[in-house]
Design an enzyme around this catalytic site. Structure first.
Site, PDB file in Angstrom:
ATOM      1  CE  LYS A   1       0.570  -3.845  -5.556  1.00  0.00           C
ATOM      2  NZ  LYS A   1       0.291  -3.585  -6.990  1.00  0.00           N
TER       3      LYS A   1
ATOM      4  CB  CYS B   1      -2.060  13.204  -3.923  1.00  0.00           C
ATOM      5  SG  CYS B   1      -0.311  13.621  -4.027  1.00  0.00           S
TER       6      CYS B   1
ATOM      7  CD  GLU C   1       3.393  10.570   1.987  1.00  0.00           C
ATOM      8  OE1 GLU C   1       2.527  11.428   1.697  1.00  0.00           O
ATOM      9  OE2 GLU C   1       4.298  10.778   2.805  1.00  0.00           O
TER      10      GLU C   1
ATOM     11  CD  GLU D   1      -7.461  11.854  -4.083  1.00  0.00           C
ATOM     12  OE1 GLU D   1      -7.743  10.674  -3.820  1.00  0.00           O
ATOM     13  OE2 GLU D   1      -6.318  12.302  -4.076  1.00  0.00           O
TER      14      GLU D   1
END
Ligand SMILES: NC(=O)c1ccc[n+]([C@@H]2O[C@H](COP(=O)([O-])OP(=O)(O)OC[C@H]3O[C@@H](n4cnc5c(N)ncnc54)[C@H](O)[C@@H]3O)[C@@H](O)[C@H]2O)c1
Ligand SMILES: N[C@@H](CC=O)C(=O)O
Length: 493
Positions: free
Chosen positions: A184, A293, A259, A390
């Site tokens: 997906k 990331c 992750e 982040e």
């Protein structure tokens, strides 16, 4: 207006889901437009599948699993290598699709295709090395050992910032292990995933082994997480959604690999050349326009070289070109959508309201609504969002520190634990930081740290499990212990 997409092989641009080897419309007639973040133009549409269609993908993956797992490892390897060859052969088209839907500059998109393909080659080979063990027996006349077996159907849910490599790093490992997969992708970047499906089919990967479903993300994920027949979930994306999916998988006790987000510190020691370190920090911060990331989120510079470092950083940052990723010489493309731009602006406002200094970054220069000009802030403190979150934008925050103990405390002051960068040539400092930093990956004097041979992943709230390397395939394998008893007198038992 729909933008026309020019590809050498137009069949790589697909606007349907891919289930059981068939290109599929949504039964309910719902669809969603996908836009080019650089121009706002519509690239195409994707169907939003109904719940029964998602379950149909699980049926297909279940049926295909019987035959796929029964193939010899070298037979699966050959099909994966054929897929790898096709990814290489269609590199240019794949990169064009990626730049159009994600926005990253074309050279970076080519790099991602290469990177994504490299996982396919790596795991094609690793699939032949899923060795079990023999165990010295403590039971008389018995032989003991383990076998490695595929877990079954794996659901793979992936983000928009690396639309191809985040799929292949999972799918190649799962397929090599003998699992079948349901991918997906993010709705922002479905076309790279669908091009992967087209090439998987051409590579001889049988119907039902590699499926791509599209739909309302919470709806699709809920079905896949609740499905008992789906044995593993591998998710790459935000920590917020990762937590949600972990909860949703509890009901069926699935194997879960996560992750998640990062908030990387970039530590510069007092012995470093400030210019060399500043140039490296710019490279580590602005890749994928900061939507990475691994982006250097908190730049921690020893106070003795702080001011010089800031000057060089600003100089290097000023040389970056922001624009449409299809144009040559562009370093930073757009952010993925308007909300990302709003979030970046609010993070900068928050920092300034709490006392940070804006060294550079004029948003009036932005070439379009989804673009965000690189920002440099100094005097960043742990109270600011730019430190705590982040930021996933081209916003760099610099903080001065006094000594190693202080910088270790600062670096670890986050719920995230994905990656950290250390720049120093002092071997004692390197060792001390390497051991003390609470991150899954620490890169010393190198911006580049990833690739197929390395175990990629985080600690704390950056994730569970590792991708790539010699352990990445274990996420898709079960260990079956066997005891063969009553063998008569077995030497060495
Ligand atoms: N650790 C890594 O390897 C790695 C790699 C790439 C990106 N990331 C992280 O991904 C994030 C950025 O990607 P993103 O914005 O696509 O993340 P996201 O969490 O919003 O979305 C990831 C995937 O989850 C789906 N999703 C979104 N909301 C959902 C919901 N409520 N329920 C179920 N599914 C949902 C999305 O459609 C997408 O497929 C960043 O945090 C980044 O650090 C991590
Ligand atoms: N750059 C990362 C992706 C993170 O967003 C990777 O190499 O996997």
């Amino acid at each position: 207006m729909t933008q026309s997409i020019k590809l050498e092989d137009p069949r790589l641009f697909r606007q349907h889901a891919y289930i059981d080897g068939k290109w599929t419309y949504g039964d309910g007639g719902r669809d969603e437009a996908v836009t080019d973040p650089a121009t706002g133009e519509v690239l195409g549409h994707i169907p939003l599948l109904e719940a029964d269609q998602i379950r149909g993908a699980v049926d297909a993956a279940e049926t295909a699993f019987v035959h796929w797992r029964a193939l010899r490892a070298d037979e699966r390897c050959e099909r994966l290598l054929a897929w790898y060859d096709l990814l290489q052969a269609h590199r240019e088209d794949l990169a064009t699709i990626m730049t159009l839907e994600q926005g990253k500059p074309l050279p970076d998109a080519r790099g991602e295709v290469e990177y994504g393909a490299s996982f396919v080659r790596w795991f094609a080979e690793e699939g032949k090395r899923t060795f079990g063990e023999t165990i010295p027996s403590h039971i008389p006349n018995a032989a003991l050992g383990t076998l490695k077996e595929p877990v079954g159907i794996a659901a793979l849910i992936t983000p928009w910032n690396f639309p191809l490599a985040m799929i292949t790093r999972k799918a190649a490992a799962a397929l090599a292990a003998g699992c079948t997969v349901i991918v997906k992708p993010a709705n922002e970047t479905p076309f790279s995933a669908l091009a992967l499906a087209e090439l998987a089919e051409r590579a001889g990967i049988p119907a039902g082994v590699f499926n791509v479903v599209l739909g309302d993300p919470p709806e699709v994920s809920r079905i896949l997480c609740a499905e008992e027949r789906v044995k593993a979930l591998s998710f790459t994306g935000s920590t917020r959604v990762g937590r949600l999916l972990l909860e949703q998988c509890a009901g069926t006790v699935k194997r879960v690999s996560l992750e998640l987000g990062g908030n990387a510190p970039f530590i510069v020691g007092p012995d470093m050349d400030p210019k060399e370190a500043a140039f490296a920090a710019v490279a580590a911060k602005f890749q994928t326009a900061g939507q990475d990331c691994l982006a250097a989120n908190r730049i921690l510079v020893h106070e003795s070289i702080h001011d010089e470092f800031v000057e060089h950083f600003a100089e290097r940052m000023a040389a970056l070109t922001v624009g449409n990723g299809l144009e040559s010489e562009v370093d930073l493309g757009p952010l993925i959508h308007g909300q990302a731009v709003d979030k970046a602006a609010s993070i900068v406002d928050d920092a300034l309201s709490r006392g940070a200094t804006l060294v550079a970054g004029d948003q009036n220069q932005a070439p379009g609504p989804n673009f965000f000009m690189p920002v440099l802030l100094t005097g960043v403190t742990p109270q600011m969002q730019v430190w705590r979150e982040e930021n996933f934008a081209p916003v760099a925050g610099i903080t001065a520190y006094a000594d190693d103990d202080q910088v270790i405390e600062m670096a670890n002051d986050t719920e995230y634990g994905l990656a950290a960068y250390v720049y120093t040539h002092d071997i004692r400092r390197i060792w001390k930081l390497l051991r003390a930093l609470e991150f899954g990956m620490v890169s010393v004097n190198s911006v580049k740290m990833t690739g197929p041979p390395v175990p990629f992943g985080g600690v704390k709230q950056s994730g569970l499990g590792r991708e790539g390397g010699i352990t990445g395939i274990d996420e898709y394998l079960e260990t079956k212990y066997y005891c063969l008893g009553a063998l008569g007198s077995v030497s060495g038992s």
